[in-house]
Enzyme design. Sequence first.
Site, short mmCIF file in Angstrom:
data_model
loop_
_atom_site.label_atom_id
_atom_site.label_comp_id
_atom_site.label_asym_id
_atom_site.label_seq_id
_atom_site.Cartn_x
_atom_site.Cartn_y
_atom_site.Cartn_z
N ASP B 100 0.86 -1.17 0.00
CA ASP B 100 0.00 0.00 0.00
C ASP B 100 0.90 1.23 0.00
OD1 ASP B 100 -1.57 2.14 0.64
OD2 ASP B 100 -2.48 1.25 2.41
N ASP B 102 1.17 5.15 -0.23
CA ASP B 102 0.31 6.30 -0.07
C ASP B 102 1.18 7.53 -0.10
OD1 ASP B 102 -2.71 6.45 1.30
OD2 ASP B 102 -1.50 8.25 1.39
N ASP B 303 3.49 5.76 10.18
CA ASP B 303 2.68 4.75 9.51
C ASP B 303 3.33 3.38 9.55
OD1 ASP B 303 0.40 6.17 7.53
OD2 ASP B 303 0.42 4.02 7.78
#
Lengths: 344, 396
Positions: B100, B102, B303
């Site tokens: 993922d 981002d 994150d």
Amino acid sequence: MRELTILAKYPFLQDTRQFIKENGPSIDELLYNPPYERARIIGIERLDNALKHRDVGSRSLASESDCIMEILSYPLARMVAVCIGDPYFKKRYALGEASHMYKQLLNESTSFLLSIAKELDVTVQYNTEKNTIKIFFKNYLRNAPTRYKEWKIVNRGIRNGFLSVSHKDLARILLESLRKRINKELVTRKCDSNVYDLFSSDIKRFQYTLATQQKKMEATPVGKISVEKLPPCMTEVLAAIQSGENVPHMGRFSLVAFLSSLKLSTAEILKLFSTAPDYQEDKTKYQVEHITGASSSTEYKCPGCEKMRTYGICPVDKMDDLCKKIRHPLSYYNNKWKQEKQKP
Amino acid sequence: MRTGNSVQKSLEFLKNTFQTYYASNKVKLPERFGRREFAFVLFGGKGMVRHLGFDKSELLQEFLSERGAQHAYYSSAYYQYPTAPKMVEKNWLGAELIFDLDSDHLPNAEQMGYVESLLAVKKEFIKLIDDFLLGDFGFKEKYMELYFSGGRGYHCHVKDPAILDLDSNERREIVDYITGRDLQDSLIFHEQATGRKRYGGHSFTSGKSLKMPTPDQDGWKGRISRGIIDLVYEIKKSDNPQKRLEEYGVSVRDAERLVAELSEERMRRIQDGMLDQSKTIRKFFLNSALRKTAVALTAGETDEPVTCDVKRLIRLPSSLHGKTGLKVVKINIDELKEFNPLRDAVVLPEDPVRIALQKSVNIQMNNQHFHLENSDQEVPSYLAVFLIGRKQAILL
């Protein structure tokens, strides 16, 4: 079929199993007939050696009878290990068999090494011209000790899903693969009551030794939490929370799980967080109780050092000498207690 | 003055648009969908509706068109009991490997606009796909699915049967490889003696030279080598090499020395793996080449890598993203370079809608330029949803 000495040296092989099936005694004969007394003694010796020296040990394989006794001692040792029942013991015995194989593999030819890899379902490619061995990354991930920096894939070459490894590296990887396989097999088997009755004095002796070891482990101090003994990572997170900095979720999580392992109550943990400027009691309480298992089905454990590094919580520049020796923040804390105890 | 009423109306508008879309557009279900957990954020709802399961695609379609989900997710893992309310009871069977990326994870994401940050994240994504997943790990194209996330990034789902049962530590090792974590510089650079001298009966090395790997080597060795060569050329070619180096964080003194030494001959030597440089410069080379060639999966601070989590919820392919109205579209590997989210992921209708803008907007969407002042405007539905979802406008 391979030679008898090979079968004796590597008793976990499919060929060895086949040999016993075709030429070996029945299980009753193996357990009770006088000619197999030596195999039964060696079987117990394997277990003793595994527990004490992490290696099931070598015995003379000069005669055919030597080899056959060695071969038969392997299934006996396994059956007894299952009856001892302790998961730690099974792991320990599996390691003993696997380390023994490792030491022997170091002196074998590459082609033999590759045949063992095949037997253990480890996918390898061998380039005969360049004499290079490559291993499929999944088998590598599963079995290589990547907690050590030199074993991390980043410090090795990988192309098209395969990593180059040396003969010794592959032997090390096969060690882990065999250890896992034997352990898995032992965990799923049930104890045979005849085996239990026959070896009951040995089984009880092992169980007693394990129980005494266990007691020694439990006696390690925990005591009241002492801030000076916290590892640098936890000190950082705690200081950041108390000064109102925004600490990543994973940092907060690790601290709560860490403190919970030290038997701090939810109320005591909340007190540490309450000095943070954005403190909301109900929200924090919910989250803390979730992590400690009070309101959820899982009691979460504090992540180990490797995981902490991946999440960027380990302050690498603040690591001290003790950090380098341990692999889990809790070991750091326990170690500090031990150090203090040893001081006069 | 914006009233609560118009905020409510905006939300209703988004919900209706989504419901209408789902009523006539099929959502493609993931493989093994009966073994997956589904989760939704509903318009105006609090938190997430979790632990849902669908054994027929019509039921999912019905749910989406009736409830008009703002965000739709499914579990990358498949379970024996996907709808069990507790994670331990679900009985994990396996999970795809998910990446993922981002734009949040990029070091200077805050200064970039939406389009610019998506371009930057795509650059990272291409590196991940081409260099790492296809190249180093050798995953086959047929096992890889690429998606635009609908929001600020891209997802890659690896479905190779070989990796479905990897545990989270094994996945972490893959992430560490891709981000270049724990790369040891002693493995990359090593000193080589250039000559030997004899004193009495003993032989000593005399003179040392720093060697680095050659560009054709496997894994990080070759990657760092290629990174350094690119870097050296980039510095050499720039108008003010010294300033460029200082931007990279090299001290003035070191930069001066390095520039003075970068002769044609020296460049050739570097290509052959001879670095012959001081310690500080060697460190600079390693760090810069690492940053250049690794994939920015994490910002290192806030994150966590999604990849390591084997029980993660991930945005449902071909659903709509509630903050943009853009579709989570599948991208073919050979179309990735040309992919433009504001053209290729626009699926909502053109019907004009009146909105009030908070500030002026300049955007190219669905092959049209929009220069909008910060006043009341009439725009196509897809743009209205995009601006309302991103809290730049409200419905009139």
